[in-house]
Design a protein around this motif. Structure first.
Motif, PDB file in Angstrom:
ATOM      1  N   VAL A   1       0.837  -1.203   0.000  1.00 17.24           N
ATOM      2  CA  VAL A   1       0.000   0.000   0.000  1.00 17.24           C
ATOM      3  C   VAL A   1       0.872   1.253   0.000  1.00 17.24           C
ATOM      4  N   CYS A   2       1.912   1.255   0.804  1.00 15.35           N
ATOM      5  CA  CYS A   2       2.782   2.434   0.882  1.00 15.35           C
ATOM      6  C   CYS A   2       3.595   2.617  -0.398  1.00 15.35           C
ATOM      7  N   LYS A   3       4.010   1.530  -1.020  1.00 17.11           N
ATOM      8  CA  LYS A   3       4.720   1.648  -2.297  1.00 17.11           C
ATOM      9  C   LYS A   3       3.832   2.319  -3.342  1.00 17.11           C
ATOM     10  N   GLU A   4       2.563   1.934  -3.376  1.00 14.48           N
ATOM     11  CA  GLU A   4       1.632   2.564  -4.318  1.00 14.48           C
ATOM     12  C   GLU A   4       1.436   4.039  -4.006  1.00 14.48           C
ATOM     13  N   LEU A   5       1.285   4.348  -2.734  1.00 17.95           N
ATOM     14  CA  LEU A   5       1.115   5.750  -2.343  1.00 17.95           C
ATOM     15  C   LEU A   5       2.320   6.583  -2.782  1.00 17.95           C
ATOM     16  N   ALA A   6       3.505   6.043  -2.625  1.00 18.89           N
ATOM     17  CA  ALA A   6       4.715   6.775  -2.999  1.00 18.89           C
ATOM     18  C   ALA A   6       4.747   7.074  -4.494  1.00 18.89           C
ATOM     19  N   THR A   7       4.245   6.167  -5.313  1.00 17.90           N
ATOM     20  CA  THR A   7       4.265   6.395  -6.766  1.00 17.90           C
ATOM     21  C   THR A   7       3.241   7.447  -7.189  1.00 17.90           C
TER      22      THR A   7
ATOM     23  N   VAL B   1       8.820   1.115   6.651  1.00 22.63           N
ATOM     24  CA  VAL B   1       8.464   1.781   5.391  1.00 22.63           C
ATOM     25  C   VAL B   1       8.959   3.220   5.399  1.00 22.63           C
ATOM     26  N   ARG B   2       8.727   3.905   6.508  1.00 21.75           N
ATOM     27  CA  ARG B   2       9.157   5.307   6.619  1.00 21.75           C
ATOM     28  C   ARG B   2      10.672   5.441   6.437  1.00 21.75           C
ATOM     29  N   ALA B   3      11.403   4.467   6.895  1.00 22.51           N
ATOM     30  CA  ALA B   3      12.857   4.535   6.831  1.00 22.51           C
ATOM     31  C   ALA B   3      13.431   4.061   5.505  1.00 22.51           C
ATOM     32  N   SER B   4      12.638   3.346   4.716  1.00 24.37           N
ATOM     33  CA  SER B   4      13.210   2.688   3.538  1.00 24.37           C
ATOM     34  C   SER B   4      12.660   3.144   2.191  1.00 24.37           C
ATOM     35  N   ILE B   5      11.452   3.710   2.136  1.00 24.82           N
ATOM     36  CA  ILE B   5      10.853   4.071   0.846  1.00 24.82           C
ATOM     37  C   ILE B   5      11.065   5.557   0.577  1.00 24.82           C
ATOM     38  N   PRO B   6      11.758   5.906  -0.512  1.00 28.45           N
ATOM     39  CA  PRO B   6      11.968   7.317  -0.852  1.00 28.45           C
ATOM     40  C   PRO B   6      10.643   8.056  -1.023  1.00 28.45           C
ATOM     41  N   GLY B   7      10.547   9.232  -0.453  1.00 27.51           N
ATOM     42  CA  GLY B   7       9.324  10.025  -0.531  1.00 27.51           C
ATOM     43  C   GLY B   7       8.424   9.872   0.671  1.00 27.51           C
TER      44      GLY B   7
END
Length: 241
Positions: free
Chosen positions: A17-23, A51-57
């Motif tokens: 879900v967070c990966k999608e939000l980031a895109t 997720v906060r520490a690893s996904i850019p954005g």
């Protein structure tokens, strides 16, 4: 804009879900993402921190946590009260909502504001990816709500909504209110705009509600909303003399 997500025991769904939000963030105005954990007993909060520490954005992703389970409406209220954005967008944390739909929903909201009044914009799920019994129960509940509340929304419990934060904070709070937002917003003079959106199957886990449980609570809440709307009397305009 603040994108708010209420979650309960969604450890396995947090990452996708967070990966999608980031895109989607580059297609939206400046945004913050606010997750509220409603007393999860799994690793949901720990996963959010990773997720906060690893996904850019997503370095500024905000995580709020209830000390006990209070319900989805309470979690949304917590998120919106702490949100910094003028516009609020709500989605579920189970992967059934496509966050890309928020771009069009926000556009409809800003268009309505330019014409005179910012609306409540609802992403209605015309083709739901749920079990047949859940679809039947939802169709019955939506039909009953429309018949008694006349809110003009074919999917009042749809998770994806966009609205002004100040409008939400004017509403009376009760657990279960998230299923009646169109009727409540209309009572406070906020117009409604509906847009069909795609609905997907849950990525992992299972729903936190049973059909019987939702029906019992929903009927009680429906009667309460009917009373609230009957007792809500607001002026169309206010003039200082």
């Amino acid at each position: 804009m603040s994108i708010v997500v209420a979650v309960l025991n969604e450890q396995e769904n947090i990452l996708p879900v967070c990966k999608e939000l980031a895109t989607v963030l580059p297609s939206l105005p400046p945004c913050e993402i606010v997750f509220v954990d409603d007393g999860s007993t799994d690793g949901t909060v720990e996963q959010l921190k990773q997720v906060r520490a690893s996904i850019p954005g997503l370095e500024s992703l905000r995580i709020l946590r209830h000390d006990r389970r209070c319900g989805k409406s309470s979690a949304l209220r917590t998120a919106i009260r702490h949100a910094r954005g003028r516009w609020i967008a709500t989605i579920d944390g189970d992967g059934q909502d496509d966050p890309l739909e928020l771009v069009a929903l926000l556009a409809l909201g800003t268009e309505g504001e330019q014409k005179g009044r910012a609306p409540l914009t609802v992403g209605t799920r015309l083709k739901r990816s749920d079990t047949i019994w859940r679809r039947i129960a939802t169709r019955f509940a939506n039909g009953l709500r429309q018949k008694l509340l006349h809110d003009g929304c074919p999917d009042t419990g749809a998770p994806m909504k966009v609205f002004l934060r100040e409008d939400f904070l004017c509403l009376p709070y009760f657990e279960g209110m998230h299923r009646f937002l169109p009727a409540l917003f209309i009572s406070y003079g906020v117009p409604l705009v509906c847009k069909p959106v795609h609905h997907r199957s849950r990525l992992h886990g299972h729903s936190k509600y049973t059909n019987l449980g939702r029906a019992i609570v929903g009927i009680r809440d429906l009667l309460g909303v009917m009373w609230l709307r009957n007792r809500t009397h607001l002026p169309k305009t206010v003039q200082e003399c």
